[in-house]
Design a protein around this motif. Sequence first.
Motif, PDB file in Angstrom:
ATOM      1  N   THR A 676      18.744  -5.228   9.012  1.00  0.00           N
ATOM      2  CA  THR A 676      17.263  -5.717   8.471  1.00  0.00           C
ATOM      3  C   THR A 676      17.772  -5.523   6.955  1.00  0.00           C
ATOM      4  OG1 THR A 676      16.607  -3.288   8.589  1.00  0.00           O
ATOM      5  CG2 THR A 676      15.651  -4.793  10.185  1.00  0.00           C
ATOM      6  N   TYR A 677      16.937  -6.288   6.159  1.00  0.00           N
ATOM      7  CA  TYR A 677      17.187  -6.471   4.538  1.00  0.00           C
ATOM      8  C   TYR A 677      16.522  -5.296   3.944  1.00  0.00           C
ATOM      9  CZ  TYR A 677      19.448 -10.989   5.685  1.00  0.00           C
ATOM     10  OH  TYR A 677      20.524 -11.726   6.056  1.00  0.00           O
ATOM     11  N   PHE A 678      15.687  -4.447   4.371  1.00  0.00           N
ATOM     12  CA  PHE A 678      15.130  -3.635   3.564  1.00  0.00           C
ATOM     13  C   PHE A 678      14.338  -2.427   4.822  1.00  0.00           C
ATOM     14  CE2 PHE A 678      11.943  -6.830   3.662  1.00  0.00           C
ATOM     15  CZ  PHE A 678      10.896  -6.159   4.116  1.00  0.00           C
ATOM     16  N   ASP A 679      14.003  -1.428   4.460  1.00  0.00           N
ATOM     17  CA  ASP A 679      13.535  -0.405   5.245  1.00  0.00           C
ATOM     18  C   ASP A 679      11.804  -0.495   5.275  1.00  0.00           C
ATOM     19  OD1 ASP A 679      12.814   1.646   6.590  1.00  0.00           O
ATOM     20  OD2 ASP A 679      13.698   3.537   5.714  1.00  0.00           O
ATOM     21  N   LEU A 680      11.475  -1.196   6.563  1.00  0.00           N
ATOM     22  CA  LEU A 680      10.081  -1.439   6.509  1.00  0.00           C
ATOM     23  C   LEU A 680       9.231  -0.204   6.436  1.00  0.00           C
ATOM     24  CD1 LEU A 680       8.231  -3.973   6.990  1.00  0.00           C
ATOM     25  CD2 LEU A 680       8.527  -3.462   9.794  1.00  0.00           C
ATOM     26  N   LEU A 681       9.846   0.892   7.139  1.00  0.00           N
ATOM     27  CA  LEU A 681       9.059   1.912   7.083  1.00  0.00           C
ATOM     28  C   LEU A 681       9.115   3.006   6.051  1.00  0.00           C
ATOM     29  CD1 LEU A 681       9.559   2.512  10.953  1.00  0.00           C
ATOM     30  CD2 LEU A 681       8.053   1.098   9.839  1.00  0.00           C
ATOM     31  N   SER A 682       9.698   2.604   5.124  1.00  0.00           N
ATOM     32  CA  SER A 682      10.094   3.658   3.946  1.00  0.00           C
ATOM     33  C   SER A 682       8.980   4.089   3.348  1.00  0.00           C
ATOM     34  CB  SER A 682      11.144   3.048   2.948  1.00  0.00           C
ATOM     35  OG  SER A 682      10.398   2.061   2.178  1.00  0.00           O
ATOM     36  N   GLY A 683       7.796   3.415   3.432  1.00  0.00           N
ATOM     37  CA  GLY A 683       6.873   3.908   2.533  1.00  0.00           C
ATOM     38  C   GLY A 683       6.579   3.720   1.240  1.00  0.00           C
ATOM     39  N   LEU A 684       7.568   2.960   0.806  1.00  0.00           N
ATOM     40  CA  LEU A 684       7.708   2.481  -0.635  1.00  0.00           C
ATOM     41  C   LEU A 684       6.947   1.351  -0.984  1.00  0.00           C
ATOM     42  CD1 LEU A 684      11.418   3.172  -1.142  1.00  0.00           C
ATOM     43  CD2 LEU A 684       9.703   4.572  -1.816  1.00  0.00           C
TER      44      LEU A 684
END
Length: 744
Positions: A676-684
């Motif tokens: 994936t291109y970014f962390d969907l679950l990061s909370g950011l």
Amino acid sequence: MLLSVVVAVHRSQGYLRAALDSVCGQTVADAGACAWELIVVDDGSADGAAIAADYARRDPRVRVLAPPDGNREDGHQGDGPHGDEPRGDGRPVSGAGARSASATGTGAARNAGAAVARGRYLLFLDPEDLLLPGALGAMAERLDARRADGQRAGGQRADGQWADGQWADGQRADGDGPDGDGPDGDGPDGDGPDVLCLGHDRVDWWGEVRPPDEAPAPGAQLFRRAFWTAHRLHFPDGPYEDVVPVHRARLLAAGSGTLDRLDRLCVRHRLRRAGTFATTPGRAHFAVIDAYARLLAETGDDPRVHPLRTTHLLAVLADPGRIRPGDRAAFFRAAGLPGGYPAHRARQAARTGRARTREASVRSRKALRTRVMGAAYRADLHRPLDPDLAVYGAYWNRGVACNPAAIHAGARELAPHIRGLWVVSSRYRDRVPPGIEYVIEGSRAYWRAMATATYLINNSSFPGGFTKRPGQRYLQTHHGTPLKTMGLDQRSYPALTNGISFERILAHADQWDFSLSANPHTTEIWDRVYPSSYEHLNLGHPRNDVFFTATRDRIATLRADLGIAPGQTALLYAPTHRDYRKGFVPRLDLDRFTRELGPQYVVLVRAHYFYGRSAGLEGSGRAIDVTGHPSVEELCLAADALITDYSSLMFDYACLDRPLICYAPDWEAYRASRGTYFDLLSGLPGDTPGAVAATQDELLEVVRSGEWCSPRTDALRTAFRERFCPYDDGHAAERVVRRFFGTG
């Protein structure tokens, strides 16, 4: 401060983030936060400036300079699709000049960065360069070792040979060089080498690692800033701007014994497949001859320049991405290379065997594709183009849908003279609405339409391997914002790409004239994973216009048609498919889920279209199977909230500014299998669109507690919407129709 890294940015948005990350991740032991600074110079780049500004806001070590005078984006001229950046022919190249994304070069931008630098050393990187992990620490260790022992041993001569214990010009290593402590005599700075050559290589668009360039490049060495300034080194304007300053610096340092090397791979250059000056063959590359003439003039006809010149010019001559076959004899004569061109060709014949084999292979593939098209298509290619015919396709010929459908509807209103014709598989002909003209894929009518249409619009690809004719205009609309890896980025996941032909993917991208995008993130990704010379249309997704124009009465009718009772909360559950498993297997016990939520909720279940027209939900309580519904946009309008995992539908749904819930029970497996291109679950903010749940119990709690529509999740959704929906406003179809069909 040890190092100032200067990056000149010119239309390299697909590569820039990785380059900046590679610098920002560098650390040096005991150096604290003052080991480096990163100076990004906007070389007339509308796309890269915003990316660099984002880094500068987050890291005080990053600075962004405005474009030098004369490098403004609106001042570029030329006959290519990107102003002075002509189309390339797709061949990777090497050598000085290959790193310039602009036909006029990046000299002024690099000079501007060097002028404000504060580090002891300068490193000029391109957006396509990566500073490999640990590289800066290794450089610091090498420089510290040189200062500690005070020796000049191991210096490299300009001819590529390494001196052992003595100056390259014959002086002893234990004596002072001609400039004492350095050109500026500045004490500690003068104890280090003036030029430190770095280990470097290149990687082509296919992922194959290649050896270094024939000619030295700025990113392959550190320059001591005081040395650079004292000798008034600078990058001139125009192509092949690397030649004079890099060679001069190395010759000067070699002459004084202050040229050193670091035998460690530090910099990797990512070769672009197309869209740069160095991938565009033509007589503009004769400029390399003038560059060496300037170098000889500035060095007083230094004899060490001649072998360097010959090696580099022969490399340029042999590169089909630079010198066309018809220009090679003229280039040879203009360069004054030894011997006649016929004799040179004879000498090179044995060395070109591999290239001829590759060219023969390409010709064979093209011939096969031509035969498959059939005699009917070949005959139709002789017909004139119909200036008013547009052919549409969507989802591999599954029907009238997505961005192409919205563009088709817009064209019927704004460009009624354009006749729209849809390509549909015989299996999905029942999905074509009344009044829509269509042809069946592979039919005689299909091939005639593909041969004669002026306009081609698709969100995937047209079947059969057609050849786009001169005069045809192809708009690739795509069908979503990428979360998972796409295009060439899928090469890192070979277990899931068996049977995928990346050559065909690239051949398809080469046919596009325009690529539609809904946000800067998407534009960056498409620029890298589908490398070719098309133009980005950052105009939004026409399929999302309905989210801004639908009335309350229309939404009420849609809800009633779906069986949603007044007062009920409708949750649209739309998971995506998994590459690592077959068939649709809901990660929810839908019967339990709907039962525990109670009658005030109804769940609309939309399986991915890969799984057919039904999700098979018989006996699942209040879950309604809407997989076969013809319009996912209408389902979104009817829903009060979206529950999804990794579907690109989340990016479109964000336009509605309604709650989004990420239900991701297999996030780690999904990331590991596809990337994936970014962390969907990061909370950011900007990464996570709303509430998050990893188990069904957590999902139930998110809904029942009201967390799904809390101020915290509302704020996350706002940031997500700002990042991924900046171009969508209800008028995307109008903008696309006017731009693509030229209606004003």
